[in-house]
Design an enzyme around this catalytic site. Structure first.
Site, PDB file in Angstrom:
ATOM      1  N   MET A 265       0.841  -1.203   0.000  1.00  0.00           N
ATOM      2  CA  MET A 265       0.000   0.000   0.000  1.00  0.00           C
ATOM      3  C   MET A 265       0.866   1.239   0.000  1.00  0.00           C
ATOM      4  O   MET A 265       1.822   1.345   0.765  1.00  0.00           O
ATOM      5  CB  MET A 265      -0.925  -0.024   1.226  1.00  0.00           C
ATOM      6  CG  MET A 265      -1.813   1.189   1.351  1.00  0.00           C
ATOM      7  SD  MET A 265      -2.909   1.351  -0.066  1.00  0.00           S
ATOM      8  CE  MET A 265      -3.136   3.123  -0.105  1.00  0.00           C
ATOM      9  N   GLU A 300       4.734   0.844  -5.693  1.00  0.00           N
ATOM     10  CA  GLU A 300       4.262   1.652  -4.570  1.00  0.00           C
ATOM     11  C   GLU A 300       5.003   2.986  -4.498  1.00  0.00           C
ATOM     12  O   GLU A 300       4.403   4.014  -4.176  1.00  0.00           O
ATOM     13  CB  GLU A 300       4.411   0.878  -3.257  1.00  0.00           C
ATOM     14  CG  GLU A 300       3.718  -0.478  -3.242  1.00  0.00           C
ATOM     15  CD  GLU A 300       2.271  -0.450  -3.668  1.00  0.00           C
ATOM     16  OE1 GLU A 300       1.595   0.589  -3.504  1.00  0.00           O
ATOM     17  OE2 GLU A 300       1.780  -1.483  -4.181  1.00  0.00           O
TER      18      GLU A 300
END
Length: 895
Positions: A265, A300
């Site tokens: 994330m 990411e």
């Protein structure tokens, strides 16, 4: 909402919020059982929309107080909303105090505990499980975060941005205060509080600024972070060099956690990673793991600009950040590969993944456009269509405007929209406006149909040669089959990169009718109508067309080429992708012929000799050979059929492998010996290719040996398994034994588990290998049922659950689709169990039934019964209910 029919969210219903939140001051008193969250916000009314109440999202929270400008205020709670009717028209401060229970949060969305620490996952709608907020991506605020916790238990306290302050408190507690200067939506918020250690590196960017990079992991894993750190540094350097996008914070942090629903994330400045996407050492990770980690770390980090600095207005625009960033990480991986051959291998692997997971989605119950029109649960739309097909859409932008034109478009995109929440249309406009007069700008509205239309377009190509006129006429037709809710489609803009070869393999110059002279030997044809014809002149010999080079558009191509023409491409095409594609087509044609006729598959001499030539060709890289000699997967074969019998497909593919193994046995042995890596381990393209081909050769040799009763090669595989100095070779040898169901497979599996029982990520491989093993009379399925009871198996850890359930249900069709329906019974039981623990993960496993309607009987009826059994449960999460209800509704919906 866990019961009944959930609300349908529509893209066309988007309205801006009635209020904006400009700053947020969060304080956390962290406790596993009851964490106290105090949120102080600066709120202003949005004058651009009609005045309405302030509606804040919140789930599974215990509300303690609500203050406006320091005074109590009346409010009400409806469902998952906190509603304040009397919010002022002028700017005001809002304070909310609530508690949440991280240790009870098995969904892993919001604030939860794992391994004795606190972690967060807020995308897409997890922040509302932390505190009440306008939890939507178009509300962007500047965050200041204070974390307070027990210092002995949680010595590391992290949040987004820059560290402002640390201090010791009474009673053995301490605090850390963080500030992120960049406005961000709530889904990018993150905190970590745990006992971790870090690898640190300081770098100076091209801009002349110094930055601190940190990779945090649990104690004992630090030596497995070197590759991740190297990948991060390479990503930072590449993004600044390629797109002029620098690192914009004083520090950039990456944290690994073993309980995580996703791969990773991109929280601003504080990326949280599933450990499977972060930790690697030669002893515990394969070449594929090293490559995956490099790609995900890059992905990411690249989000720092494409997703964070410019984010999505609403979740329907998800591909604005994900498709664009997948494209960027694919470009990065190809640039890191360096050589043309290694770059081609990257592209082939990306396309193979697209075809394996996205093409079936396009033709299944969950088919949706790159920009969906509606959803019930947004977690269900983190899909291959949004990511992988979205990436292909971005790649077509680059194909249509050129590499430099695309970079100019990216520059304009950030000049216009830095710090904003925008749409896919904004991105399209920036690329087109930066390239006036291009093939994109003149077709922009038609091009954007890629965002609106679901399904995989079919392109038919037919050529005719006029020897007297020395012309070659190429006719292209496109058609996009009906999908759920979209019975008819308009033509899409399809760039077709192509070349022409003579029958002897010479490259031919390309001159379209009306042109004064040839324009190179490769060019892009733009198909934007239902049917178009292109006439090439000055073609001295009947050509073989090489179409869709580099897979220039995500379509299914029917070029009508004969085996002889495919062999020309396999031997001579300058485009490595189309050489590989020819190898796959030659195999696929033979497998489909056997499945469609019901006859036993017999590989002909021409095909076998062509594969022998590939294996022996000294000019071809080992990595390419391994890809060309690996047969199309059973799932991809199924995609070519209107009615699917998984067992017939499995029988044909297995027969092809056995014959390929037997006919090329001596060549496999020579290839195995020639591709032993003697040097110290490194996950380079050259070494990885050598190991890949050696592993394929070994699997072929063991397969042939087990069918003939020979014990030499199974013995050699077992010895290699024991002696291997890296996981790629060890796992390759183990896979060769397991897939062939060799007698030595069982002792090897036991030895592997004993060696690595304390390495969770390696135990995941152990489960997955057994669940994906080639089915042989029900042996694999029976083993999976046993493994469900194994002491090391749990549904609570997403990696472990996926290693067994997803491997069986989604990646082993022959073991899953059984005539006795036992696979479907197991699927229904496990989906319902998972739904009570982690709905997001349950939804992913539920997707195994997306294409049940194309199954032959008796599979079809049994599959429907299993889906209906899941759908009949009164209390289902939105994640699972949306999927199973759409699956049931798909019966005939796209006819």
């Amino acid at each position: 909402m866990r019961e009944g029919t959930a609300a349908l969210i529509r893209r066309e219903d988007y309205v801006a919020p009635a209020y904006w939140i400009r700053t947020v001051d969060l304080t956390f008193d962290l406790d596993p059982a009851k964490t106290l969250v105090t949120s102080k916000m600066k709120v202003e009314r949005n004058a651009a929309v009609p005045h309405g109440p302030l509606r804040l999202h919140g789930e599974e929270l215990n509300l303690l107080r609500v203050l406006i400008d320091g005074e109590s205020v009346s409010f009400r709670q409806e469902g998952h909303e906190l509603i304040i009717e009397s919010a002022p028209d002028a700017d005001f401060s809002l304070e909310i105090r609530n508690t949440c229970a991280p240790e009870k949060n098995t969904s892993l969305s919001g604030l939860y505990t794992s391994g004795g620490g606190f972690f967060t996952q807020c995308e897409a709608e997890g922040f509302r499980r932390i505190t009440y907020f306008l939890d939507r991506p178009d509300v962007m605020a500047v965050y200041t975060v204070t974390l307070r916790a027990d210092k002995a238990k949680y010595p590391v306290l992290l949040s987004n941005g820059n560290l402002l302050e640390t201090a010791d408190l009474d009673n053995g507690r301490h605090l850390a205060k963080w500030h992120d200067p960049f406005p961000k939506p709530s889904y990018l918020f993150a905190l970590v509080a745990a006992d971790l250690v870090s690898r640190e590196q300081r770098i100076r960017t091209r801009a002349g600024k110094d930055h601190l990079l940190q990779v945090y992991v649990r104690r004992g894993d630090l030596e497995k972070t070197e590759h991740a750190m190297n990948s991060l540094v390479a990503s930072i350097v590449w993004d600044e060099a390629r797109f002029g996008l620098p690192l914009d914070l004083e520090r950039f942090m990456v944290v690994g956690v073993s309980d995580f629903n996703m791969g990773a994330m991109e929280n601003k400045g504080l990326n949280i990673f599933n450990t499977s996407a972060l930790l690697a050492s030669p002893a515990t990770a394969t070449d594929a793991d090293f490559s995956r980690i490099e790609s995900i770390v890059a992905h990411e980090y690249f989000h720092n600009w494409t997703g964070n600095r410019v984010t999505c207005r609403d979740w329907f625009q998800l591909s604005l950040k994900e498709g664009l960033t997948v494209f960027r990480d694919q470009e990065f991986s190809m640039d890191m590969a360096a050589t043309p051959s290694a770059r081609a291998v990257c592209r082939i692997q990306d396309v193979r993944q697209l075809r394996a997971v996205q093409f079936p989605e396009d033709s299944g119950a969950m088919a949706h456009p790159v920009r969906p029109d509606s959803y019930v649960e947004i977690n269900n739309f983190y899909t291959p269509t949004v990511y992988e097909k979205g990436s292909e859409v971005v790649r077509m932008y680059q194909t249509l405007v050129g590499r430099k034109g695309f970079e100019a478009g990216i520059k304009l995109y950030f000049e216009r929209h830095d710090g904003q929440a925008v749409t896919c249309d904004d991105f399209a406009a920036a690329i087109a406006d930066a390239n006036p007069g291009s093939a994109l700008s003149t077709r922009l509205e038609a091009f954007k149909r890629w965002y609106a239309q679901s399904g995989t377009p079919r392109v038919q190509a037919r050529g005719s040669y006029d020897a007297a006129a020395q012309t070659f006429t190429l006719t292209l037709k496109q058609h996009n089959p009906a999908t759920a809710g979209q019975p008819g489609k308009l033509p899409q803009v399809i760039p077709v990169t192509m070349g022409l070869l003579s029958r002897e393999g010479q490259v031919l110059p390309l001159q379209l009718q009306g042109e004064a002279a040839p324009v190179g030997t490769e060019r892009v044809l733009v198909l934007d109508e239902a049917e178009q014809t292109f006439v090439f002149t000055g073609v001295a010999t009947e050509p073989v067309p090489s179409l869709l080079r580099g897979f220039s558009a995500p379509v299914v191509l029917d070029d009508g080429l004969s085996d002889a023409e495919l062999l020309v491409l396999l031997k001579h095409d300058a485009d490595a992708f189309n050489r590989w594609e020819a190898s796959q087509r030659l195999a696929l044609n033979r497998i489909l012929q056997a499945v469609r006729t019901g006859e036993a598959l017999v590989l002909d001499t021409d095909y076998l000799e062509a594969m022998r030539a590939v294996l022996r060709d000294p000019q071809l890289d080992a990595a390419f050979k391994e890809l060309a000699l690996t047969l199309p997967g059973e799932g991809y074969v199924a995609e070519q059929l209107d009615v699917v019998d998984p067992q017939e497909i499995h029988a044909a593919v297995e027969a092809a492998y056995q014959q390929l193994a037997a006919a090329l046995a001596d060549d496999w042995a020579a290839a195995y010996e020639a591709h032993q890596v003697k040097a110290g381990y490194e996950p380079s393209p050259v070494q990885s290719g050598q190991r890949a081909l050696a592993n394929l050769a070994l699997s072929m040799l063991v397969l042939h040996a087990t069918r003939t009763g020979d014990t030499v090669w199974p013995g050699r595989a077992y010895q290699r398994f024991k002696d291997a100095t890296n996981m790629t070779e060890r796992l390759g040898a183990l896979a060769a034994l397991v897939n062939a169901h060799a007698e030595l497979a069982e002792p090897a599996l036991q030895r592997f588990h004993a060696l690595f029982k304390h390495e969770a990520l390696v135990v995941d491989k152990w489960f997955a290998l057994q669940a994906r093993a080639s089915e042989d009379g029900g042996k694999t399925f029976a083993r999976v049922k046993q493994l469900l009871q194994h002491p090391d198996f749990t549904l609570k850890n997403p990696n472990r659950a996926r290693s067994l359930l997803a491997s069986l249900c989604m990646f082993n069709p022959a073991a899953f689709h059984r005539s006795d329906a036992a696979g479907y019974v197991l699927w229904a039981e496990q989906v319902l169990l998972l739904d009570g623990i982690n709905p997001q993960l349950a939804g992913r496993v539920a997707r195994a039934m997306d294409r049940w309607t194309v199954l032959a009987e008796p599979y079809r009826s049994a599959a429907r019964e299993a889906i209906a059994r899941v759908a009949a449960k009164p209390e289902l999460s939105n994640d699972v209910r949306e999927i199973v209800e759409r699956a049931l509704a798909s019966d005939g919906s796209a006819a």
